[in-house]
Design a protein around this motif. Sequence first.
Motif, PDB file in Angstrom:
ATOM      1  N   ASP A  37       0.791  -1.230   0.000  1.00 53.60           N
ATOM      2  CA  ASP A  37       0.000   0.000   0.000  1.00 53.60           C
ATOM      3  C   ASP A  37       0.830   1.291   0.000  1.00 53.60           C
ATOM      4  O   ASP A  37       0.634   2.169  -0.834  1.00 53.60           O
ATOM      5  CB  ASP A  37      -0.945   0.043   1.204  1.00 53.60           C
ATOM      6  N   TYR A 122       5.012  -4.039   8.719  1.00 50.86           N
ATOM      7  CA  TYR A 122       4.895  -2.906   9.608  1.00 50.86           C
ATOM      8  C   TYR A 122       6.177  -2.602  10.363  1.00 50.86           C
ATOM      9  O   TYR A 122       6.148  -2.133  11.492  1.00 50.86           O
ATOM     10  CB  TYR A 122       3.752  -3.178  10.607  1.00 50.86           C
ATOM     11  N   GLN A 177       0.518   7.551   3.878  1.00 55.53           N
ATOM     12  CA  GLN A 177      -0.614   7.266   3.000  1.00 55.53           C
ATOM     13  C   GLN A 177      -1.375   8.522   2.557  1.00 55.53           C
ATOM     14  O   GLN A 177      -1.897   8.580   1.458  1.00 55.53           O
ATOM     15  CB  GLN A 177      -1.569   6.333   3.741  1.00 55.53           C
TER      16      GLN A 177
ATOM     17  N   ARG B 188     -16.172   5.115   7.397  1.00 57.66           N
ATOM     18  CA  ARG B 188     -16.494   5.795   6.144  1.00 57.66           C
ATOM     19  C   ARG B 188     -17.988   5.689   5.814  1.00 57.66           C
ATOM     20  O   ARG B 188     -18.527   6.510   5.083  1.00 57.66           O
ATOM     21  CB  ARG B 188     -15.673   5.182   5.004  1.00 57.66           C
ATOM     22  N   GLY B 189     -18.626   4.650   6.390  1.00 55.90           N
ATOM     23  CA  GLY B 189     -20.039   4.428   6.154  1.00 55.90           C
ATOM     24  C   GLY B 189     -20.955   5.553   6.612  1.00 55.90           C
ATOM     25  O   GLY B 189     -22.124   5.587   6.236  1.00 55.90           O
ATOM     26  N   ARG B 214      -9.524   5.085  10.138  1.00 53.58           N
ATOM     27  CA  ARG B 214      -8.507   5.940   9.545  1.00 53.58           C
ATOM     28  C   ARG B 214      -9.019   6.909   8.481  1.00 53.58           C
ATOM     29  O   ARG B 214      -8.669   8.084   8.504  1.00 53.58           O
ATOM     30  CB  ARG B 214      -7.403   5.060   8.977  1.00 53.58           C
ATOM     31  N   GLY B 230      -6.774   1.923  15.672  1.00 53.78           N
ATOM     32  CA  GLY B 230      -6.200   0.955  14.746  1.00 53.78           C
ATOM     33  C   GLY B 230      -4.710   0.800  14.894  1.00 53.78           C
ATOM     34  O   GLY B 230      -4.090   1.379  15.785  1.00 53.78           O
ATOM     35  N   SER B 232      -2.262   1.928  13.165  1.00 56.82           N
ATOM     36  CA  SER B 232      -1.457   3.147  13.134  1.00 56.82           C
ATOM     37  C   SER B 232      -2.113   4.254  13.956  1.00 56.82           C
ATOM     38  O   SER B 232      -1.707   5.395  13.910  1.00 56.82           O
ATOM     39  CB  SER B 232      -1.240   3.606  11.691  1.00 56.82           C
ATOM     40  N   SER B 247     -15.915  -1.231   8.074  1.00 56.42           N
ATOM     41  CA  SER B 247     -15.936  -2.529   7.408  1.00 56.42           C
ATOM     42  C   SER B 247     -15.230  -3.609   8.222  1.00 56.42           C
ATOM     43  O   SER B 247     -15.562  -4.785   8.116  1.00 56.42           O
ATOM     44  CB  SER B 247     -15.318  -2.426   6.016  1.00 56.42           C
ATOM     45  N   GLY B 248     -14.221  -3.196   9.001  1.00 58.18           N
ATOM     46  CA  GLY B 248     -13.517  -4.187   9.818  1.00 58.18           C
ATOM     47  C   GLY B 248     -12.266  -4.733   9.152  1.00 58.18           C
ATOM     48  O   GLY B 248     -11.950  -5.918   9.275  1.00 58.18           O
ATOM     49  N   ILE B 265     -22.438  -2.198  13.631  1.00 57.00           N
ATOM     50  CA  ILE B 265     -23.606  -1.817  12.839  1.00 57.00           C
ATOM     51  C   ILE B 265     -23.120  -1.558  11.416  1.00 57.00           C
ATOM     52  O   ILE B 265     -22.281  -0.685  11.194  1.00 57.00           O
ATOM     53  CB  ILE B 265     -24.272  -0.537  13.400  1.00 57.00           C
ATOM     54  N   LYS B 267     -24.395  -2.009   7.029  1.00 48.03           N
ATOM     55  CA  LYS B 267     -25.511  -2.399   6.165  1.00 48.03           C
ATOM     56  C   LYS B 267     -25.169  -3.582   5.261  1.00 48.03           C
ATOM     57  O   LYS B 267     -26.057  -4.167   4.644  1.00 48.03           O
ATOM     58  CB  LYS B 267     -26.009  -1.198   5.353  1.00 48.03           C
ATOM     59  N   TYR B 286     -28.134   5.011  10.037  1.00 45.01           N
ATOM     60  CA  TYR B 286     -29.021   6.152  10.259  1.00 45.01           C
ATOM     61  C   TYR B 286     -30.427   5.706  10.703  1.00 45.01           C
ATOM     62  O   TYR B 286     -31.213   6.506  11.176  1.00 45.01           O
ATOM     63  CB  TYR B 286     -29.105   7.037   9.010  1.00 45.01           C
TER      64      TYR B 286
HETATM   65  C1  LIG Z   1      -0.264   0.804   6.829  1.00 43.14           C
HETATM   66  C2  LIG Z   1      -1.726   0.948   7.073  1.00 43.14           C
HETATM   67  C3  LIG Z   1      -2.166   1.312   8.348  1.00 43.14           C
HETATM   68  C4  LIG Z   1      -3.537   1.463   8.597  1.00 43.14           C
HETATM   69  N1  LIG Z   1      -3.938   1.810   9.849  1.00 43.14           N
HETATM   70  C5  LIG Z   1      -5.251   1.935  10.105  1.00 43.14           C
HETATM   71  C6  LIG Z   1      -5.736   2.282  11.409  1.00 43.14           C
HETATM   72  O1  LIG Z   1      -4.965   2.492  12.339  1.00 43.14           O
HETATM   73  N2  LIG Z   1      -7.073   2.396  11.598  1.00 43.14           N
HETATM   74  C7  LIG Z   1      -7.982   2.180  10.601  1.00 43.14           C
HETATM   75  O2  LIG Z   1      -9.200   2.294  10.849  1.00 43.14           O
HETATM   76  N3  LIG Z   1      -7.554   1.864   9.360  1.00 43.14           N
HETATM   77  C8  LIG Z   1      -6.217   1.748   9.087  1.00 43.14           C
HETATM   78  N4  LIG Z   1      -5.816   1.455   7.823  1.00 43.14           N
HETATM   79  C9  LIG Z   1      -6.823   1.462   6.746  1.00 43.14           C
HETATM   80  C10 LIG Z   1      -7.620   0.157   6.638  1.00 43.14           C
HETATM   81  O3  LIG Z   1      -6.937  -0.738   5.798  1.00 43.14           O
HETATM   82  C11 LIG Z   1      -9.000   0.427   6.007  1.00 43.14           C
HETATM   83  O4  LIG Z   1      -8.816   1.077   4.780  1.00 43.14           O
HETATM   84  C12 LIG Z   1      -9.895   1.283   6.892  1.00 43.14           C
HETATM   85  O5  LIG Z   1      -9.942   0.766   8.202  1.00 43.14           O
HETATM   86  C13 LIG Z   1     -11.298   1.319   6.310  1.00 43.14           C
HETATM   87  O6  LIG Z   1     -12.084   2.233   7.049  1.00 43.14           O
HETATM   88  P1  LIG Z   1     -13.672   2.085   7.087  1.00 43.14           P
HETATM   89  O7  LIG Z   1     -14.036   0.758   7.617  1.00 43.14           O
HETATM   90  O8  LIG Z   1     -14.173   3.292   7.810  1.00 43.14           O
HETATM   91  O9  LIG Z   1     -14.093   2.279   5.576  1.00 43.14           O
HETATM   92  P2  LIG Z   1     -14.617   1.220   4.499  1.00 43.14           P
HETATM   93  O10 LIG Z   1     -13.722   0.054   4.431  1.00 43.14           O
HETATM   94  O11 LIG Z   1     -14.875   1.991   3.272  1.00 43.14           O
HETATM   95  O12 LIG Z   1     -15.994   0.693   5.116  1.00 43.14           O
HETATM   96  C14 LIG Z   1     -17.173   1.421   5.184  1.00 43.14           C
HETATM   97  C15 LIG Z   1     -18.260   0.466   5.673  1.00 43.14           C
HETATM   98  O13 LIG Z   1     -19.441   1.200   5.921  1.00 43.14           O
HETATM   99  C16 LIG Z   1     -20.557   0.424   5.516  1.00 43.14           C
HETATM  100  N5  LIG Z   1     -21.658   1.372   5.280  1.00 43.14           N
HETATM  101  C17 LIG Z   1     -21.789   2.278   4.282  1.00 43.14           C
HETATM  102  N6  LIG Z   1     -22.896   3.013   4.446  1.00 43.14           N
HETATM  103  C18 LIG Z   1     -23.495   2.583   5.590  1.00 43.14           C
HETATM  104  C19 LIG Z   1     -24.666   2.969   6.294  1.00 43.14           C
HETATM  105  N7  LIG Z   1     -25.458   3.963   5.895  1.00 43.14           N
HETATM  106  N8  LIG Z   1     -24.973   2.293   7.425  1.00 43.14           N
HETATM  107  C20 LIG Z   1     -24.195   1.267   7.882  1.00 43.14           C
HETATM  108  N9  LIG Z   1     -23.054   0.874   7.250  1.00 43.14           N
HETATM  109  C21 LIG Z   1     -22.701   1.536   6.120  1.00 43.14           C
HETATM  110  C22 LIG Z   1     -20.090  -0.322   4.299  1.00 43.14           C
HETATM  111  O14 LIG Z   1     -20.853  -1.517   4.118  1.00 43.14           O
HETATM  112  C23 LIG Z   1     -18.627  -0.615   4.657  1.00 43.14           C
HETATM  113  O15 LIG Z   1     -18.497  -1.889   5.283  1.00 43.14           O
HETATM  114  C24 LIG Z   1      -4.466   1.275   7.556  1.00 43.14           C
HETATM  115  C25 LIG Z   1      -4.012   0.906   6.292  1.00 43.14           C
HETATM  116  C26 LIG Z   1      -2.673   0.741   6.044  1.00 43.14           C
HETATM  117  C27 LIG Z   1      -2.223   0.351   4.689  1.00 43.14           C
END
Ligand SMILES: Cc1cc2nc3c(=O)[nH]c(=O)nc-3n(C[C@H](O)[C@H](O)[C@H](O)COP(=O)(O)OP(=O)(O)OC[C@H]3O[C@@H](n4cnc5c(N)ncnc54)[C@H](O)[C@@H]3O)c2cc1C
Lengths: 247, 298
Positions: A37, A122, A177, B188-189, B214, B230, B232, B247-248, B265, B267, B286
């Motif tokens: 990444d 890492y 990033q 991000r959701g 993040r 997370g 980092s 997303s996890g 939570i 979707k 929501y």
């Molecule tokens: C070196 C490195 C270090 C990293 N360190 C971290 C860290 O410390 N912490 C961290 O969080 N990430 C870290 N990441 C990033 C990680 O890989 C993911 O990209 C990040 O965690 C995704 O964030 P997210 O789940 O918010 O977003 P997404 O993966 O985009 O997930 C969004 C989720 O929201 C859901 N959703 C959308 N709309 C709704 C709604 N209305 N109601 C309910 N659910 C909904 C979707 O189904 C989806 O599952 C790191 C990545 C790298 C490469």
Amino acid sequence: MYNIIVLFKQILDIDQMKIDEKTGEPVTKNLPYKIEDLSKNAIEEAVRVKEKYGGKVIAITFGGDQATMSMKEALAMGADEGIILKGYRENNPTLTAEVLATKIKTLQYDIIIMGNQSADSYTGLLPGKLSSKLNLPLLGNAIKLEMEGRKARVTRSGEQRDYVIESDLPAIISVEQEINEPRLPPLVQIMMAGKKPMKVEEIKVNVETYKKVIWNRAPKSDRKRVVFEDIDKGVEEISKVIRSEVK
Amino acid sequence: MKALLFSESGDLASQLLTLLRDKFEINAYILSKDDISEYGASNVFQIETSFPYADNLSSFISEEFKKWNYHVILMVSSPLTRDIAGMLSEILKTEAITEIMKLETGENNKFYTERFFFGGKTIIREESDARIFTFLAGLTDPQKVNTKSNVQKIRIDLKSRVSLVNEIEKPKSSVNLEKADIIVSAGRGIGKKEGLSVIQQLADVLHGEVGGSRPVCLDYHWLSEERQVGLSGKRVKPKIYIAAGISGQVQHIAGMRGSKTVIAINKDKNAPIFNECDYGIVGDLYVVIPKLIEKLKK
Ligand SMILES: Cc1cc2nc3c(=O)[nH]c(=O)nc-3n(C[C@H](O)[C@H](O)[C@H](O)COP(=O)(O)OP(=O)(O)OC[C@H]3O[C@@H](n4cnc5c(N)ncnc54)[C@H](O)[C@@H]3O)c2cc1C
Ligand SMILES: Nc1ncnc2c1ncn2[C@@H]1O[C@H](COP(=O)(O)O)[C@@H](O)[C@H]1O
């Protein structure tokens, strides 16, 4: 005009990685490789510097034969030449630094761009290691990079404040990033990138420090995994759980 | 075994001292004026310098290391100490192991370390002859001892090949997620910054803190960086961790693994977070969160 070296690592696609239920060990067989990444951000930044100021980008990976596809992707993103170094061993930054430094010493360059920490292992040791080995200033953790003549200026992110730092060239820049959003080259471009010069070389070095893996496995997760698809039922049950916990 | 501990702040240094003072005889070198004389270090050196950077600090630390015959170097992981660890490992020609959560001493000067691997999906245990270690922050709470350390100021003026042009202050907030009992985290959701208000409302009802993934903290700046959970970001261990619209991905899970009860939570019923939760609701946050707030208020 700048001669730019970009270092990228190829890693297993962690998101697709499954864990063996019995042993807790990761199943790595048949798992596809991808460009790491932060390395992708490094390639993107190298190409942006070239596009803005002119110059040439040489992409280097210490990865072995299976790195060809990733190298094509790097070339498709805008690198001009690729060098694949053979003899890679997982999880051995001392060896990686030695091999990369040995190769880099034979090249002409103004800046070396790399990730600050790779997304799989890492470790984050390579920027510092290369800075020592090549005796170059390190502008670390860049969220912004600007070139001005024979100087590179970087915004480095910190917890309480950001720092704007600079040094003379040649210099090493490690990126975070947030510095950019890597472009996605279309598949045809990746195929076409095969026409750009790509070399595979082997560099022999000796590393004497000792490190051995005892085990590598997923921590046990004993989560209950009670998932409700009926929202009202879920809200009912979960609010009970929360109440009992909060009290 | 004599150890040189280097840290940017007093708080991080006292954490590391608490964790390691029984294993090593430690001299702590800190880049601040904080009083850490009651955490079990033999000597505390408060370093003053004009522009502390990885290269000049590495030369200073390596000189001290050789001069006083230290056996190991201990640091808390940060962008600065990671760069220093890389430089020192080459200057001193020894292995460095970064971001570790466990260190055990073995026979014949061997060490056993445990750290995350594959982006946090696994933990790797290694045996090595490394002498440089950086530890994850927040592994322990600082605890005082009855003895007092010698405290000395030292002024160093080493040249860096990097110069400081400017410093940009970031807005301060003083949230301590590591200590929170209840955390509601937004991913991000949530889709837009305004979405945070429903997350905040839920946190308020539960007297908890708001955290984030993040993208929410770093890419969109909807929340400040200290709220990122997370690999980092912060490693948290609340009683209840609610992940909404997250997303996890492994890097996020690595930060919340210490939570007692995890509620998700999302979707998308195939989201990986449902494999890492105790209770989950498949649905639009929501819709779900207002209902949950209503129930909890009763
Ligand atoms: C070196 C490195 C270090 C990293 N360190 C971290 C860290 O410390 N912490 C961290 O969080 N990430 C870290 N990441 C990033 C990680 O890989 C993911 O990209 C990040 O965690 C995704 O964030 P997210 O789940 O918010 O977003 P997404 O993966 O985009 O997930 C969004 C989720 O929201 C859901 N959703 C959308 N709309 C709704 C709604 N209305 N109601 C309910 N659910 C909904 C979707 O189904 C989806 O599952 C790191 C990545 C790298 C490469
Ligand atoms: N095998 C490799 N070949 C080329 N570059 C690498 C390799 N391993 C790591 N790097 C670079 O070093 C950065 C930091 O990696 P690391 O120090 O291993 O965490 C990565 O983001 C890459 O830019």
